[in-house]
Each structure stands twice: as C-alpha cells, then as structure tokens.
Design a protein around this motif. Structure first.
Motif, short mmCIF file in Angstrom:
data_model
loop_
_atom_site.label_atom_id
_atom_site.label_comp_id
_atom_site.label_asym_id
_atom_site.label_seq_id
_atom_site.Cartn_x
_atom_site.Cartn_y
_atom_site.Cartn_z
N UNK A 1 -21.36 -23.47 -53.50
CA UNK A 1 -22.39 -22.44 -53.62
C UNK A 1 -23.13 -22.30 -52.30
N UNK A 2 -22.49 -21.65 -51.34
CA UNK A 2 -23.09 -21.52 -50.03
C UNK A 2 -24.15 -20.43 -50.00
N UNK A 3 -25.00 -20.52 -48.98
CA UNK A 3 -26.00 -19.46 -48.79
C UNK A 3 -25.31 -18.22 -48.25
N UNK A 4 -25.98 -17.09 -48.40
CA UNK A 4 -25.42 -15.83 -47.91
C UNK A 4 -25.15 -15.88 -46.41
N UNK A 5 -26.08 -16.40 -45.61
CA UNK A 5 -25.77 -16.48 -44.17
C UNK A 5 -24.47 -17.23 -43.89
N UNK A 6 -24.25 -18.31 -44.63
CA UNK A 6 -23.02 -19.07 -44.42
C UNK A 6 -21.80 -18.19 -44.70
N UNK A 7 -21.85 -17.47 -45.79
CA UNK A 7 -20.73 -16.60 -46.12
C UNK A 7 -20.51 -15.57 -45.01
N UNK A 8 -21.59 -15.04 -44.49
CA UNK A 8 -21.46 -14.04 -43.43
C UNK A 8 -20.86 -14.66 -42.17
N UNK A 9 -21.29 -15.85 -41.85
CA UNK A 9 -20.70 -16.52 -40.69
C UNK A 9 -19.20 -16.68 -40.88
N UNK A 10 -18.81 -17.14 -42.05
CA UNK A 10 -17.38 -17.36 -42.29
C UNK A 10 -16.62 -16.03 -42.23
N UNK A 11 -17.22 -14.99 -42.79
CA UNK A 11 -16.55 -13.68 -42.73
C UNK A 11 -16.39 -13.23 -41.28
N UNK A 12 -17.41 -13.47 -40.46
CA UNK A 12 -17.26 -12.97 -39.10
C UNK A 12 -16.25 -13.81 -38.32
N UNK A 13 -16.16 -15.08 -38.65
CA UNK A 13 -15.11 -15.88 -38.00
C UNK A 13 -13.73 -15.41 -38.44
N UNK A 14 -13.61 -15.08 -39.70
CA UNK A 14 -12.32 -14.57 -40.18
C UNK A 14 -12.00 -13.23 -39.52
N UNK A 15 -13.03 -12.44 -39.29
CA UNK A 15 -12.83 -11.17 -38.58
C UNK A 15 -12.27 -11.43 -37.19
N UNK A 16 -12.89 -12.37 -36.48
CA UNK A 16 -12.44 -12.57 -35.10
C UNK A 16 -11.06 -13.22 -35.07
N UNK A 17 -10.69 -13.87 -36.15
CA UNK A 17 -9.32 -14.41 -36.23
C UNK A 17 -8.34 -13.37 -36.76
N UNK A 18 -8.83 -12.18 -36.99
CA UNK A 18 -7.99 -11.11 -37.53
C UNK A 18 -7.34 -11.50 -38.85
N UNK A 19 -8.06 -12.26 -39.64
CA UNK A 19 -7.55 -12.62 -40.96
C UNK A 19 -8.08 -11.66 -42.02
N UNK A 20 -9.20 -11.03 -41.72
CA UNK A 20 -9.73 -9.99 -42.60
C UNK A 20 -10.13 -8.80 -41.73
N UNK A 21 -10.34 -7.66 -42.38
CA UNK A 21 -10.86 -6.49 -41.67
C UNK A 21 -12.06 -6.00 -42.47
#
Lengths: 123, 123
Positions: free
Chosen positions: B37-57
């Motif tokens: 149950x992570x905080x929203x900021x944590x989720x956003x950080x992970x999403x942006x890392x996934x973005x930079x890894x081109x794993x999500x768009x």
DNA sequence: ATTCTCCGACTACATCTGTAATCGATTCGA
DNA sequence: TCGAATCGATTACAGATGTAGTCGGAGAAT
C-alpha cells in the motif's frame, strides 16, 4: 535460509566457489570468466559482502583466508526458481511449464527425454 | 526490447496495468495489493521510472495522464524466464525442467497434463 | 475572482550494487 | 635488515532501487 539476495556480480563469485573450494581471494580472481575480469579489490569486496550475507564462510590459512560456500548451489537454484514461479506464474508449476514448452520449441529428443523423466517419476 | 531491467516494485505497477489499462496514477494506487500500500507519490515515481525505461507510455487526458503498458506481459515473462535459464541452467531447458520436476513433486494430475501438452506439441 | 484541491515534476534520501583505490600490517626476498 | 610484494580492512563513488515529501500550476467550487 539467509534471505539476503545474492546479486548478479556476487553470483559470479559463488559459481567459482561452487566449482571448487576452498579458495583464496586471489584464486577466485584468477578463475573469473573473461567477460568479468574484475580487479582483485573488487573480488575482495564481493567476498566480504557474501560473508556478511552468510553466503560464504572463511577460515584463516596463515595470513590469508580460504573461502567456501555456505549456501549450496542446489538451494540457491531452488530458491531462485521458486521466486520466478511465484513472481510470474502465480507460484504454480504448470503455467511455467506451459510457457517454457511453448517458448523453447522443444525438439523430439527433448520430448522423449521428458517422457522418460515422467515415467521414472511415476514409479 | 528495452533492456533496462524492471525492478520488483516496478513489476507491481506493471501487473496492475497489465490487468487493466489505461489507468491514471491514482487508479493504479487504488489497485495496489494490500501488502504494498504505497503512497501516491511513490506510485508516481515508479510510473515515471517505467516511462523512462519505455516500459509504459502515457497519454494526456485533460490535466492528468493515462498510463498503458508498452511491454507485453508475455514478452516480459519470456525474458525473465530465459534469464533464469541462462543464469542458472546453462541456458538449457532440460536441466531446468528436471530441477522443477524434482522440486515440485508433481502430482499424477500434473503428469497427465504434461503428457497431454506434449502430445499436442507433437502434432 | 479567490480559495481549495489535485496533478505532474522535481527533490530527497537511505540502501544496495558494481567497481575500485588506498592504507596499515605482514611477510618474503635480497 | 630493509624494501617489495601481498593481505585484509576501510573508504569511495556513481547508478539503481524503495519509499516518500514538496512545489508550482491548473481546475473546481464558491
């Protein structure tokens, strides 16, 4: 045991010790695969990290140490395989097998080998 | 593709997006498993890392983003399975299968299921 | 129009990992 | 005996990872 994860670089060291032990740090460095020709200090760092993770032990031999694995390769392999199965296949064997079978495009020889193993298992 | 490794925490996010996409960051956070149950900021950080890894768009939807996976689960699973096979079983399927079969203590049902899959494969 | 709320972006920070240099002690060779 | 080679221990440092706080701007509510 010893739930600390062994990193990729550390695994390289473990493989060397699993093949032959005990070894000194210098011996380990000498046996590094060509694509991982690390410096001796690097090898020593990795060995000390493995020590603190209780993955290897060392015993004094004069003024140097002889390192030996504490974790068996079998245990490690079992642990990592289970981890993959848990992470990606809901912890179940059949989906993993189905995936591998499809992916690996088994040859006829592979198939007979598997059948042989299965027969063996039934008895 | 995209050889950047996806970390454990990032995988949690990917699983959510594989199940249902597109989703906003808030939606993703709402679907986290209880033991993460992570905080929203944590989720956003992970999403942006996934973005930079081109794993999500992501695609803009008003003033927020809708995220979707770029890497398919199948591809990821194949990649990780191969990685395990390479690291621990010399890249070969049979030793991996032999290990799993022994380790997992296959039931009779499992065995018939495997045999069925094999027959299917032969044709 | 003003305040409140929510969003993405940026920053933070401890730990782990990969890779190594340096340092103080010791022993070996000369 | 005195310098050279070698050990283990300590320190270094950048990048990845886990986990989250803060900030400025844009919308929504009043």
């Amino acid at each position: 045991m010893s739930s600390e994860r062994i990193s990729d670089a550390e695994l390289t060291i473990m493989e060397i010790l699993w093949e032959r032990a005990p070894l000194t740090a210098t011996d380990v460095a000498a046996r590094l695969p060509d694509d991982r020709a690390w410096s001796l200090p690097t090898v020593k760092t990795l060995l000390s990290r493995l020590l603190s993770k209780a993955a290897v032990e060392h015993r004094a031999d004069g003024r140097r140490f002889l390192y030996s694995p504490l974790i068996g390769r079998e245990d490690y392999v079992a642990h990592e395989s289970k981890r993959l199965m848990d992470r990606l296949f809901g912890g179940k064997f059949m989906p993993l097998f189905a995936h591998l079978a499809e992916q690996e495009n088994l040859s006829a020889a592979d198939i007979s080998e598997i059948e042989r193993l299965l027969r063996e298992m039934k008895s």
